[in-house]
Design an enzyme around this catalytic site. Sequence first.
Site, PDB file in Angstrom:
ATOM      1  N   SER A   1       0.815  -1.217   0.000  1.00 59.61           N
ATOM      2  CA  SER A   1       0.000   0.000   0.000  1.00 59.61           C
ATOM      3  C   SER A   1       0.849   1.268   0.000  1.00 59.61           C
ATOM      4  O   SER A   1       0.332   2.337  -0.278  1.00 59.61           O
ATOM      5  CB  SER A   1      -0.958   0.003   1.194  1.00 59.61           C
ATOM      6  OG  SER A   1      -0.252  -0.198   2.403  1.00 59.61           O
TER       7      SER A   1
ATOM      8  N   GLY B   1      -8.322  -2.613   3.254  1.00 62.30           N
ATOM      9  CA  GLY B   1      -7.544  -3.789   2.897  1.00 62.30           C
ATOM     10  C   GLY B   1      -8.115  -5.061   3.511  1.00 62.30           C
ATOM     11  O   GLY B   1      -8.189  -6.100   2.861  1.00 62.30           O
TER      12      GLY B   1
ATOM     13  N   TYR C   1      -2.559 -12.560   4.383  1.00 63.50           N
ATOM     14  CA  TYR C   1      -1.204 -12.765   4.905  1.00 63.50           C
ATOM     15  C   TYR C   1      -0.266 -12.787   3.684  1.00 63.50           C
ATOM     16  O   TYR C   1       0.359 -13.783   3.371  1.00 63.50           O
ATOM     17  CB  TYR C   1      -1.095 -14.073   5.695  1.00 63.50           C
ATOM     18  CG  TYR C   1      -2.007 -14.161   6.908  1.00 63.50           C
ATOM     19  CD1 TYR C   1      -2.447 -13.019   7.575  1.00 63.50           C
ATOM     20  CD2 TYR C   1      -2.420 -15.400   7.413  1.00 63.50           C
ATOM     21  CE1 TYR C   1      -3.269 -13.110   8.696  1.00 63.50           C
ATOM     22  CE2 TYR C   1      -3.241 -15.492   8.532  1.00 63.50           C
ATOM     23  CZ  TYR C   1      -3.668 -14.345   9.157  1.00 63.50           C
ATOM     24  OH  TYR C   1      -4.481 -14.444  10.271  1.00 63.50           O
TER      25      TYR C   1
HETATM   26  C1  LIG Z   1      -0.483  -6.844  13.333  1.00 64.16           C
HETATM   27  C2  LIG Z   1      -1.405  -7.456  12.316  1.00 64.16           C
HETATM   28  C3  LIG Z   1      -2.451  -8.265  12.741  1.00 64.16           C
HETATM   29  C4  LIG Z   1      -3.329  -8.833  11.820  1.00 64.16           C
HETATM   30  N1  LIG Z   1      -4.366  -9.615  12.272  1.00 64.16           N
HETATM   31  C5  LIG Z   1      -5.252 -10.134  11.381  1.00 64.16           C
HETATM   32  C6  LIG Z   1      -6.372 -10.893  11.821  1.00 64.16           C
HETATM   33  O1  LIG Z   1      -6.599 -11.073  13.022  1.00 64.16           O
HETATM   34  N2  LIG Z   1      -7.211 -11.400  10.887  1.00 64.16           N
HETATM   35  C7  LIG Z   1      -7.016 -11.201   9.547  1.00 64.16           C
HETATM   36  O2  LIG Z   1      -7.837 -11.674   8.757  1.00 64.16           O
HETATM   37  N3  LIG Z   1      -5.962 -10.477   9.109  1.00 64.16           N
HETATM   38  C8  LIG Z   1      -5.094  -9.941   9.985  1.00 64.16           C
HETATM   39  N4  LIG Z   1      -4.030  -9.192   9.525  1.00 64.16           N
HETATM   40  C9  LIG Z   1      -3.859  -9.020   8.075  1.00 64.16           C
HETATM   41  C10 LIG Z   1      -4.695  -7.869   7.538  1.00 64.16           C
HETATM   42  O3  LIG Z   1      -6.041  -8.282   7.416  1.00 64.16           O
HETATM   43  C11 LIG Z   1      -4.193  -7.448   6.148  1.00 64.16           C
HETATM   44  O4  LIG Z   1      -2.863  -7.017   6.245  1.00 64.16           O
HETATM   45  C12 LIG Z   1      -5.071  -6.366   5.530  1.00 64.16           C
HETATM   46  O5  LIG Z   1      -4.898  -6.357   4.131  1.00 64.16           O
HETATM   47  C13 LIG Z   1      -4.747  -5.008   6.101  1.00 64.16           C
HETATM   48  O6  LIG Z   1      -5.602  -4.023   5.618  1.00 64.16           O
HETATM   49  P1  LIG Z   1      -5.138  -2.492   5.771  1.00 64.16           P
HETATM   50  O7  LIG Z   1      -6.162  -1.640   5.147  1.00 64.16           O
HETATM   51  O8  LIG Z   1      -4.748  -2.242   7.185  1.00 64.16           O
HETATM   52  O9  LIG Z   1      -3.782  -2.507   4.943  1.00 64.16           O
HETATM   53  P2  LIG Z   1      -3.206  -1.624   3.736  1.00 64.16           P
HETATM   54  O10 LIG Z   1      -1.740  -1.858   3.803  1.00 64.16           O
HETATM   55  O11 LIG Z   1      -3.698  -0.243   3.805  1.00 64.16           O
HETATM   56  O12 LIG Z   1      -3.825  -2.335   2.471  1.00 64.16           O
HETATM   57  C14 LIG Z   1      -3.639  -3.704   2.152  1.00 64.16           C
HETATM   58  C15 LIG Z   1      -3.867  -3.900   0.646  1.00 64.16           C
HETATM   59  O13 LIG Z   1      -5.186  -3.476   0.297  1.00 64.16           O
HETATM   60  C16 LIG Z   1      -5.138  -2.357  -0.584  1.00 64.16           C
HETATM   61  N5  LIG Z   1      -6.144  -1.394  -0.144  1.00 64.16           N
HETATM   62  C17 LIG Z   1      -6.179  -0.750   1.042  1.00 64.16           C
HETATM   63  N6  LIG Z   1      -7.233   0.055   1.105  1.00 64.16           N
HETATM   64  C18 LIG Z   1      -7.890  -0.068  -0.071  1.00 64.16           C
HETATM   65  C19 LIG Z   1      -9.064   0.537  -0.600  1.00 64.16           C
HETATM   66  N7  LIG Z   1      -9.758   1.422   0.112  1.00 64.16           N
HETATM   67  N8  LIG Z   1      -9.458   0.208  -1.847  1.00 64.16           N
HETATM   68  C20 LIG Z   1      -8.752  -0.685  -2.573  1.00 64.16           C
HETATM   69  N9  LIG Z   1      -7.641  -1.284  -2.118  1.00 64.16           N
HETATM   70  C21 LIG Z   1      -7.201  -0.989  -0.867  1.00 64.16           C
HETATM   71  C22 LIG Z   1      -3.738  -1.814  -0.473  1.00 64.16           C
HETATM   72  O14 LIG Z   1      -3.341  -1.105  -1.629  1.00 64.16           O
HETATM   73  C23 LIG Z   1      -2.931  -3.071  -0.229  1.00 64.16           C
HETATM   74  O15 LIG Z   1      -2.718  -3.744  -1.443  1.00 64.16           O
HETATM   75  C24 LIG Z   1      -3.145  -8.602  10.438  1.00 64.16           C
HETATM   76  C25 LIG Z   1      -2.090  -7.794  10.015  1.00 64.16           C
HETATM   77  C26 LIG Z   1      -1.216  -7.225  10.933  1.00 64.16           C
HETATM   78  C27 LIG Z   1      -0.078  -6.374  10.458  1.00 64.16           C
END
Ligand SMILES: Cc1cc2nc3c(=O)[nH]c(=O)nc-3n(C[C@H](O)[C@H](O)[C@H](O)COP(=O)(O)OP(=O)(O)OC[C@H]3O[C@@H](n4cnc5c(N)ncnc54)[C@H](O)[C@@H]3O)c2cc1C
Length: 529
Positions: free
Chosen positions: A115, A178, A469
């Site tokens: 991202s 995400g 993941y």
């Molecule tokens: C500490 C930690 C704990 C976690 N625990 C869990 C858990 O309990 N269960 C689980 O299922 N997953 C878990 N995850 C994984 C998490 O679900 C993914 O990393 C998820 O993609 C994160 O979404 P984000 O919006 O925070 O990330 P970002 O880094 O903002 O986005 C992830 C991806 O989605 C895209 N994206 C983001 N926003 C949009 C949007 N609005 N429109 C289109 N594309 C978009 C980004 O470009 C990127 O490719 C965990 C991750 C971490 C780091």
Amino acid sequence: MEMGYLVVFLILFLSPISCSTSTLVEKRFRKCISTQVYGNSESLEKITFSSSSSLYPQVLDSLEQNPRWLNSSRKPLLILRPIHELEIQSTILCSKQLGLQVRVRSGGHDYEGLSYLSKAPFVMVDLININSIHINLSNETAWVQAGASLGELYYKISKASKVHGFPGGLCPSIGLGGHISGGGFGTLLRKHGIAADHVVDAYLIDANGKIHDRKSMGEDVFWAIRGGSATSYGVIVAWKIKLVRVPPIVTGFNIQKTMHEGATKLIHRWQYIAHEFHEDLFIRILAQNSGDNSKTFKATFNSLFLGGIDKLIPLMNESFPELGLQAKDCTEMSWIQSVLFFAGFNKQDPLELLLNRTTTYKSPFKAKSDFVKEPIPETGLEGAWKMLLAEDTLALMIMDPYGGKMNGISESEIPFPHRKGNLYNIQYMVKWDVNSIEASKRHVKWMKMLYRYMTPYVTKSPRATYFNYKDLDLGQNKHDNTSYSEASVWGNKYFKGNFKRLAQIKTKFDPQNFFRNEQSIPLINSFPS
Ligand SMILES: Cc1cc2nc3c(=O)[nH]c(=O)nc-3n(C[C@H](O)[C@H](O)[C@H](O)COP(=O)(O)OP(=O)(O)OC[C@H]3O[C@@H](n4cnc5c(N)ncnc54)[C@H](O)[C@@H]3O)c2cc1C
Ligand SMILES: *[C@@H]1O[C@H](CO)[C@@H](O)[C@H](O)[C@H]1NC(C)=O
Ligand SMILES: *[C@@H]1O[C@H](CO)[C@@H](O)[C@H](O)[C@H]1NC(C)=O
Ligand SMILES: *[C@@H]1O[C@H](CO)[C@@H](O)[C@H](O)[C@H]1NC(C)=O
Ligand SMILES: *[C@@H]1O[C@H](CO)[C@@H](O)[C@H](O)[C@H]1NC(C)=O
Ligand SMILES: *[C@@H]1O[C@H](CO)[C@@H](O)[C@H](O)[C@H]1NC(C)=O
Ligand SMILES: CC(=O)N[C@H]1CO[C@H](CO)[C@@H](O)[C@@H]1O
């Protein structure tokens, strides 16, 4: 021959955006967007951050979860923090005009930094200000904007009702953009399925800057964005989600066992039964080393029961007596307190902690995941513990039980395909403190060894993996013309039989492949250039 030289010359000259060209592109971009948005660029100044701005490093780093790429040259040319949809639409149009890519960040939790990092010159759209949440209890739904966090959502639900919840992940700082677009699961998975199962409408901006709702995007695209990488199709502005019912009192417990206390036998047994427990009972396992060289292994049975202690104790006595659970090991609480409990806080802590987007313990990590369909023999488990103990930094396996509601949803209902037949999911994770290239190489190499070791025990053809993941070792799109068959190598692992349909929908909805990254859904027929 001469043509060849010319092409090489042009590529060398044009493709790496050097300092002076980057300023030029930036100027053009600012000009384009100010024409599109306002005509006066004063408020645009407040939401645009160029790499020379003093706020840029803080804006870039604030939400980033995996600081594995400190000295990266793959940073955004510009960061935009839009307040209105119009600014996102204009960013898409202007980026397209200037040959820039767009990356969207909601919570910044992407495991591979997709991202906020890219090899191609790009503009990052940071949705931190697009974060409103409107709960409608009369229809048990909510409109949630993509930049809101899971913690904000859970908090808002709890302020509106004591008997509603949402089946998403455990870490409150995760972004809804995400998370939901990649699946999203947590403690309510066995009772209610995953976050993406609960989306009933969405707002999405396409590559032409047009805003769609479910009706105008069509059922194919609406299917694709629920677990199939929304980022390959456009920018999600908001989701409409269906809330679920939770009881007023739930129970949590943690039971820890060392190797000498029979951890292996208990985990071995858990594999046969955890997916068949009553669907109100979720018991996951954290199997880990001690994070140092002390060579001690421990397993934590980390559990949520959707009911009180009085029901849990006889249920455990019947379903998993080997664990020896007693009332004194258990804590009753409200569902929202259980969110705190699973996020590592105490149930008495203020709920406002869930609103904090800054995470406490941020360090570089590498992760991978697997699905298990046949119980692993004790010797197989022992071999894995041995590998965990060979690491001198925190290394763990998180085992999340499936079954229950997951068995009742077909593999093609939404793109997330990991349903009936899976006993559990394993997430392997290694985290380290000293952020050096050497450390990163060493720990990633160890992770690959563990993954290789696990091969005989996990799903095959494909070796299934959870898209949220994210793991770039599985394969990457090298050019914007990566063929469908090349991408299938990793695509089938994440999406199984749904990958082809995702590519067909992608080809129709974003035929220019404007929205792309290292693991975006490819076009189905790429033409040789
Ligand atoms: C500490 C930690 C704990 C976690 N625990 C869990 C858990 O309990 N269960 C689980 O299922 N997953 C878990 N995850 C994984 C998490 O679900 C993914 O990393 C998820 O993609 C994160 O979404 P984000 O919006 O925070 O990330 P970002 O880094 O903002 O986005 C992830 C991806 O989605 C895209 N994206 C983001 N926003 C949009 C949007 N609005 N429109 C289109 N594309 C978009 C980004 O470009 C990127 O490719 C965990 C991750 C971490 C780091
Ligand atoms: C909430 O949902 C009800 C029932 O569907 C609907 O009539 C009402 O307009 C909604 N309220 C808001 C504020 O959207
Ligand atoms: C557990 O089950 C056994 C036999 O099924 C029964 O005798 C015992 O009383 C039960 N204990 C509890 C605490 O329910
Ligand atoms: C949010 O959490 C971080 C890390 O634990 C902490 O430093 C900060 O003070 C917290 N902010 C608030 C407003 O509580
Ligand atoms: C990044 O650069 C700094 C300063 O040059 C250096 O100290 C650090 O070790 C580097 N980190 C990585 C991960 O390469
Ligand atoms: C894709 O494009 C690259 C460079 O632009 C080229 O080298 C490669 O052969 C193309 N691959 C396919 C499958 O068309
Ligand atoms: C007005 C409205 O959105 N009504 C919906 C409320 O929820 C039910 C069940 O999900 C829907 O069927 C209605 O359309």
